[in-house]
Each structure stands twice: as C-alpha cells, then as structure tokens.
Design an enzyme around this catalytic site. Structure first.
Site, short mmCIF file in Angstrom:
data_model
loop_
_atom_site.label_atom_id
_atom_site.label_comp_id
_atom_site.label_asym_id
_atom_site.label_seq_id
_atom_site.Cartn_x
_atom_site.Cartn_y
_atom_site.Cartn_z
N HIS A 1 56.26 55.23 31.29
CA HIS A 1 56.34 54.91 32.42
C HIS A 1 55.03 53.99 32.61
CE1 HIS A 1 54.74 55.86 36.61
NE2 HIS A 1 53.46 56.01 36.33
N ASP A 44 61.08 21.58 42.02
CA ASP A 44 61.76 23.12 41.21
C ASP A 44 60.61 23.43 40.17
OD1 ASP A 44 62.52 25.22 39.27
OD2 ASP A 44 64.54 24.08 40.50
N TRP A 81 49.76 54.36 27.05
CA TRP A 81 50.34 52.66 26.96
C TRP A 81 49.02 52.05 26.54
CZ3 TRP A 81 48.14 48.64 29.62
CH2 TRP A 81 46.55 48.52 30.22
N SER A 125 57.36 35.88 26.70
CA SER A 125 57.97 36.03 28.06
C SER A 125 56.86 34.82 28.99
CB SER A 125 59.33 36.44 28.66
OG SER A 125 58.34 36.33 29.83
N SER A 126 55.15 36.01 29.11
CA SER A 126 54.78 35.93 29.94
C SER A 126 54.15 34.65 29.68
CB SER A 126 53.41 36.80 29.97
OG SER A 126 53.92 38.00 30.08
N HIS A 144 40.88 44.45 29.26
CA HIS A 144 40.72 43.77 30.89
C HIS A 144 40.39 42.95 31.66
CE1 HIS A 144 38.24 46.51 34.17
NE2 HIS A 144 37.98 44.87 34.54
N GLU A 198 43.97 41.59 31.53
CA GLU A 198 45.44 41.92 31.79
C GLU A 198 45.05 43.10 33.63
OE1 GLU A 198 48.08 41.97 31.36
OE2 GLU A 198 48.99 43.26 32.43
N TYR A 253 43.15 42.30 35.95
CA TYR A 253 43.49 41.25 36.78
C TYR A 253 44.00 40.19 37.14
CZ TYR A 253 38.34 42.68 37.32
OH TYR A 253 37.63 43.96 37.72
N SER A 271 45.54 36.82 51.16
CA SER A 271 45.29 35.47 51.74
C SER A 271 46.30 34.96 52.79
CB SER A 271 43.82 34.86 50.35
OG SER A 271 43.20 35.92 50.78
N HIS A 278 33.57 48.58 29.19
CA HIS A 278 33.89 50.35 29.59
C HIS A 278 34.82 50.82 29.80
CE1 HIS A 278 35.16 47.21 33.63
NE2 HIS A 278 36.47 47.82 32.48
N HIS A 279 35.88 50.61 29.20
CA HIS A 279 36.71 51.74 28.92
C HIS A 279 36.51 52.30 27.82
CE1 HIS A 279 39.41 49.42 31.41
NE2 HIS A 279 38.91 48.44 31.43
N THR A 333 34.82 40.56 44.38
CA THR A 333 35.94 41.19 45.16
C THR A 333 35.13 41.38 46.68
OG1 THR A 333 35.94 42.16 43.23
CG2 THR A 333 37.41 43.21 44.23
N LYS A 390 35.62 38.55 48.84
CA LYS A 390 36.82 38.50 49.27
C LYS A 390 37.67 39.39 50.43
CE LYS A 390 39.35 36.44 45.24
NZ LYS A 390 40.25 36.12 45.67
N ARG A 414 44.09 63.99 31.32
CA ARG A 414 44.92 63.30 32.02
C ARG A 414 45.57 63.50 30.63
NH1 ARG A 414 43.17 57.02 31.00
NH2 ARG A 414 45.18 56.71 31.16
#
Lengths: 200, 529
Positions: free
Chosen positions: B76, B105, B145, B173-174, B257, B259, B261, B272, B306-307, B332, B335, B454
């Site tokens: 998931h 293009d 994950w 790909s990315s 991390h 990732e 963002y 925006s 921080h993880h 943040t 924004k 979890r």
C-alpha cells in the site's frame, strides 16, 4: 513515428543546448549515486570524530596512576549478547559493580563454545550513555583481540577498566555491553588448516 | 495568437491505435498515460488499504494472516508513494509545463516516452510479487515501505529482489522525468518569460526536479547495497560483517525526507494556480512563494534524522534535527498565509477545484501541525511508530498531495478535453471525499496518542470504537473515488463545451490556447511581456 518527425520540425531549440543540460544533470546523478555510498565511510568517520554513538576507544596506557575520586561511586552494569549466528554462551560473572572514578577494576566475562567445532569470535563493546564512552577507558580487554574457543571449551575473559574522574557529575550509571560476533573468515581458515593437517 | 495555433492544428500527425500510445513522444499523450497509470494504481493501492481497514474493524484477527497484513501495508505504501502521487505529478507536469511556458512540447520527447514506459515494468515486478504471494508462492515484500535493514536484507523474503529492481526502474524513470523537466524549463520558455515570471507551478516543479535528481540516486544506492548484501556477500547493513543496520536508516532517510517534499512541492504549485483563479486576484507574494519553495527544498536535506529519534541518537544530534525541522514551518507558514491573503477580499466562487484547494490549505496545515508535534524530541518518543504518525502523514499525503491532484484534474480537465466536467457530481465527490477522509484519518490521532502501534493487525480492546469509525470512513472514501472516475470519463466523452479561458478568473498561457488544447501546444512561441 510521424509524431516524432513533426516534433523535430516544431521544436524551436537546437539540440546542443539540451545536451549541455543533460550532461550536467547526469553528472549530478552520478555524484549523488556515489554520495549514497560515500555516506558509509563518512558515517563511521563522523562517529569516530564526535564519539557520538557510544563506541569506546582503543587500549589506554596510563603513565602515572590516575587520581582516585573517592567522593563518587559509579554503578557499572555489564551486559552480554551474541550475534544470531554465534553458537556460544556468553555472560558476565557479575551483573554490576560500583567503583570510584580513577580506580582500576577488573571483572570477568565467561564464554563457552557450545558447538562442535572451533570458532573464532570478535567482541564489540558499546557504552551507554554515549557521552560516557570517552571517559570509559579499558586497559585490558578480551575485545582487543580475536578469541578462539575449541569445541566445548570454556574461557574466563577479563576486562580491566578505569572510569575517568573527569566524567560529568550528571552521570552516575554506565552500562557496558559486549556483543560477540563470529569471525567467519578466521573460523573458515581454522577449519581449512585442521582439514589440511588431517590430510597430512 | 489563437489564430496562429489553429492554422497548425490541421497538420497534427497522430498515429492511431496502440502505436499512438506505445511510441508517443507527445507531451499530452504521455501526460495522459501518466495520469491514467496513477489513477489505476490509486485503485489498486486503495483496495489494499480497504483490506487493511477491514481487518482493523475489530480487534483480533479476522480476515488476513499477520504475515499477509505486513505485505498489505508494505505494498500500500510503496504503490501510493511511487505509483500514485509521483506519477500523477509527472503527468500534470507533462500536460501543463509546455503549455504554461509557451513551448510546443517537452524538450526531450523520446526520453519522455521511455520514462513513462519503465513504470508499468517497475510496477509489474512489484505487483507480480503480490500475485505470487496470493498464489501461495512465497511472500511479497513485508518489511514496510521504508524497508529497514535487516528486515529487508537478512530476513527479507525472496521477492525482495523483485522489489529492488522495481525501485531501480522507478528511480531511472523519475530521474529521466526530472532531467526532461529541467531541460524544458531552461530551454523552452517563451521569449520574455524570465525565471521570475514563470507560473508558480512551473517553479515548484523546477525545484522538485532538482530534488529528484539529488535523492533518487541515493535511493538507487541504498537498494544496490541491499542487493549486494543479500546476494553478493557484502555487509553494508550486517553487524556480523562490520556493517551497521542503523546506517541503513540514515542513508534511506537522506533520500526519504526530500522525497516527502517531492510529493508536496508540486501540490503547492497547483494550489497557487487555483486559489488566485477563483479569488479573481493575482497570487499574493509571488516572489516569497518562490523563495519559500527553495528554502523548503534546502531544509529538506538537513532534517532526515527526525525519523530516527528513537535509534539512540546523542542529545546534540536530536536537538539539531529538532530545531532544523521546526524551521521548515516558517517557509511553509509563509505559503499558507500567502494563500489566505490571496483569498482576502477576493471575489470568491467555490467550484470543485477551489473546494479541493481550500480543503487542502486547511487539512494540509493540520498535517503540518502534527508534524511539528512529532519533531519535538521528548514527545516523539511517545508518538514514534504509533497511529499518530499514520494520521500525520495521511493528512499531508491524502488531504494534502492527493487533494491537490484532484483539484488539478478538475481545474485543467476542461482545458484537456474541451468539455466541462459535471459540476454537481464534482461537488458531490468533493464533499464525500473531504468528510470521509476526516472520518477516516482524524480518529487515528486519538488511538495513536493512546499508544496504538502502526503496522500491527491486532490491537487492544479500548481502541475498537475509533478504529471502527476509521474503517467506515475508509470505505466511504474509497467508493467515493468511483464518482471521480465517472466524472472524468463523462468529461472525456463529452459535455458542455468549455471556453478557451475555461474559468472567469483564469490567467496563464495555457488558457490562451483553445480548448481542447491542440496536439502541439505553442508551435510559435508567444510573446510574454
């Protein structure tokens, strides 16, 4: 395919501009791929320099006897664990001791090889809290060298240490932990030597 | 300008049938494929989530074995992160960037084709492991994950190697997609469009593309280390060989991390674009938006640990990562206040995209606040690995990133198809989605604070009520997305014709093109003043 050719006609930029950008970005990709691997040694170096992860230093030799601070007592707890692939028994002979900073102390661990072959092991020490690691000095330790135990052999493994009297007064308890790992290469060499000795 | 474009309209050469899609080098076709791919994965990942929620409806084990539950949570997460959010944003970039900057293009159309067609391969590998697991041929990836070593190295199932190659393909790909975005933005802007005149969606994607190029190779590196640890006798993460399992977490989160963002900056760009349109005012604080995006991107590189507060880090490290993380709240916050200021005294209307955008601002900010709670070290020791964390990242990823994608689809769908979507059904979809998402995720805060861990299929009795509420929310949320699917299909097939401008307050080069947008966007570059 027709779409491709029409794209080419309509694209209003020369390919060379793109190539420069692609080249620089691919270089960045390579650098970052390498950086991922460089983190492995960098991480070790960072921990060595800062002493942040509770790794204790190598053997310490005192030229003069250290000053004993009899006003303080530090409780040292001893822990022992084995890596899952290690077929030994391993435990400290006492679970804790209270010492004055500066006072050399020797305690014993007990290790026994319960497998049916000779095994070489490496003990990796760790100190908690990590900030105390720099003040926990070992003058003799079974962790300085590899240890060999023959099948069924039992061995007393001493460790001599001094807690530096400079240790912060915030810390009154230290835990010393050893994990024994199998030294695969040396154990394998040992087995090969035995085998060739038999063949002779 | 429209006249010029329409003249060229007849010259479009579209291959027909399957070849049009397989060999496509057209940014719109590839964008469409990305979006449909993402939509498909959304339903697959969502189905897995519904099995998870069904199992958690009651304490005890009812539907699935714990081993399979682990595979469900793992797949998931992987599908939603790499198969839904990221491809959807790339799809939106493909559709919008050339139109927004006045280009015909993307700069590298053939690479574009390749970066899309790697994805079905990557997810084919990943889903193959699930199919094999269902057929009783060993386990699918079951380590979460985040695939922490040694769960994924020493104890990983055989299918872990499928997973590793799948991640390699996604990474390639990315990275190719990101190179394409940067080359397009740097080389194909219309004359007169300076960097500080670019639409904010273009800016956020520009920065996101650099983040992708910086961290996807690190992810590729870490899975390569896993691969050699598993198969070629190295010991990067194996303590018995001199490696360090905690180092896995450092390298992973150095990727992980930024990732996070990557999955939210394009969302900021979408919001925006939408908020000024329906407020009929220009975006408040354009340049501060650009600088805030860049600061968030920079800060994302220095907060990864921080993880890992509970791994036994020294106090000095914990304090550094705590304060650095708190700093992110500043750009943040800039924004969020800019969006609110844009709406202030605007002539607001509440069409479906605007509803999603406002829900995004409110709910994403709540996810941000729980993030601030999590970054406080002593508090994190209690929250770590509880449902509080699950609630936090679902607020920023579902009601954040996913809501922004839905908003973007409603916002630009009339431009893409030339038809207006069904506003009534759109609003129904919004209200069902918004309410059910909160019913689904809000109770997770409470069970998390009370200590429910979890990734565990069973739980203590006192958590039952909140879990039942969450499960009801999950099923309503899941089935509401069928309305979304129906609205999109209905809109593609026909409906009230959209004007070129689509929305009364719309601005930007994409709204100067006719609706539906021509096959090649701007064959003659427009002049930007």
């Amino acid at each position: 395919m027709a779409a491709q050719s029409s794209d080419k006609q309509t694209a209003n930029n020369p390919g060379s501009e793109n190539n420069g950008i692609i080249g620089r970005l691919l270089l960045l990709v390579m650098v970052m791929f390498g950086f991922g691997f460089a983190l492995v040694p960098l991480y070790d170096i960072f921990c060595d320099v800062t002493g942040l992860n509770g790794k204790t230093g190598d053997k310490v030799n005192f030229v003069t006897a250290p000053i004993v601070d009899e006003s303080r007592l530090i409780k040292i707890t001893f822990l022992a664990s084995l890596n899952e692939s290690m077929p030994w028994e391993f435990k400290p002979q006492q679970s804790f001791i209270e010492v004055h900073p500066g006072q050399p102390t020797t305690i014993n661990y007990l290790a026994k090889n319960i497998s049916s072959k000779s095994i070489v092991g490496n003990a990796v020490p760790s100190v908690v809290p990590g900030l105390a690691a720099a003040y926990f000095q070992k003058t003799e330790c079974f962790c300085f060298t590899q240890q060999e135990l023959k099948a069924g052999e039992e061995k007393i493994m001493p460790v001599t240490f001094i807690v530096d009297s400079q240790l912060s007064t915030d810390i009154n308890e230290i835990a010393l932990s050893y994990t024994f790992f199998i030294s695969k290469k040396t154990t394998q060499d040992l087995a090969n030597n035995n085998l060739s000795a038999k063949n002779l | 300008m429209n006249a010029v474009v329409e003249e060229h309209h007849d010259h479009d050469h579209k291959p027909t049938g399957l070849g049009r899609w397989l060999f496509s080098t057209n940014h719109k076709d590839i964008g469409t494929m990305y979006l449909w791919f993402s939509f498909t994965m959304f339903f697959i990942g969502g189905a897995l989530a519904l099995v998870i929620r069904a199992e958690l409806f009651q304490p005890g084990l009812q539907i699935v074995e714990p081993e399979f539950f682990n595979q469900l949570t793992t797949l998931h997460g992987l599908i939603m992160v790499f198969g839904v959010i990221m491809p959807a944003f790339v799809g939106l970039a493909n559709w919008q960037l050339p139109m927004m900057i006045g280009a015909p293009d993307m700069a590298l159309p053939r690479m574009n084709n390749w970066s899309f067609w790697l994805l079905p391969g990557a997810f084919g590998l990943l889903l193959a492991s699930l199919v094999m697991s269902l057929m009783g041929m060993g386990s699918a990836p079951n380590f979460g994950w985040t695939f922490y070593a040694p769960l994924s190295t020493t104890y990983g199932p055989d299918s872990t190697d499928y997973f590793i190659f799948s991640v390699h393909l996604m990474g390639i790909s990315s990275v190719m997609g990101a190179i394409n975005v940067i080359a397009t933005i740097m080389n194909l802007r219309a004359p007169g469009m300076t960097y500080m005149k670019m639409p904010i969606f273009v800016w956020t994607w520009f920065i996101t593309a650099y983040l992708l190029i910086a961290v996807m190779p690190v992810l590729a590196g870490v899975v390569t280390m896993m691969l050699t640890d598993r198969n070629f006798g190295t010991s990067f993460f194996d303590a018995a060989g001199g490696g360090d399992p905690v180092m896995f977490q450092h390298v992973f989160w150095f990727f992980g991390h930024p990732e996070v963002y990557i999955m939210i900056l394009p969302a900021f760009g979408i919001i925006s674009s939408i908020v000024p349109t329906f407020s009929r005012k220009p975006l408040f604080g354009y340049s501060s938006m650009v600088y805030a995006t860049a600061s968030i991107a920079f800060l994302s590189f220095i907060v990864w640990a921080h993880h890992m507060f509970t791994t036994g880090m020294p106090v000095a490290g914990e304090l550094f990562f705590m304060y650095a993380t708190m700093l992110i709240a500043i750009p943040t916050g800039v924004k969020v206040f800019n969006w609110i200021s844009t709406m202030w005294r605007g002539a607001l209307t509440f069409e479906t995209p605007m509803l999603f955008a406002i829900a995004f601002i409110f709910l994403f900010t709540m996810g941000g606040f729980t993030g601030l709670m999590l970054c406080i070290v002593p508090a994190d020791f209690q929250y770590h690995d509880t449902y509080f964390v699950v609630a936090h990242f679902h607020y920023v990823l579902v009601t954040g990133a996913a809501f922004s994608i839905m908003a973007a689809v409603y916002f630009w769908l009339p431009k893409w198809t030339g038809n207006m979507y069904d506003e009534k059904l759109g609003k129904l979809h919004f209200w069902l989605t918004c309410i059910s998402a909160n019913v689904l995720f809000f109770p997770m805060h409470f069970v998390g604070l009370a200590g429910m861990p979890r990734r565990i299929p069973d739980y203590a009795l006192q958590f039952a009520e909140f879990n039942q509420i969450a499960t009801v929310g999950a099923f309503v949320f899941g089935f509401s997305q069928l309305i979304f699917l129906y609205v999109v299909i209905k809109c593609v097939k026909g409906g009230e014709k959209a004007t070129d401008k689509v929305w009364e307050g719309a601005h930007g080069l994409e709204f100067d093109l006719p609706s539906p947008a021509p096959f090649h966007s701007y064959t003659t570059p427009p002049e930007v003043k």
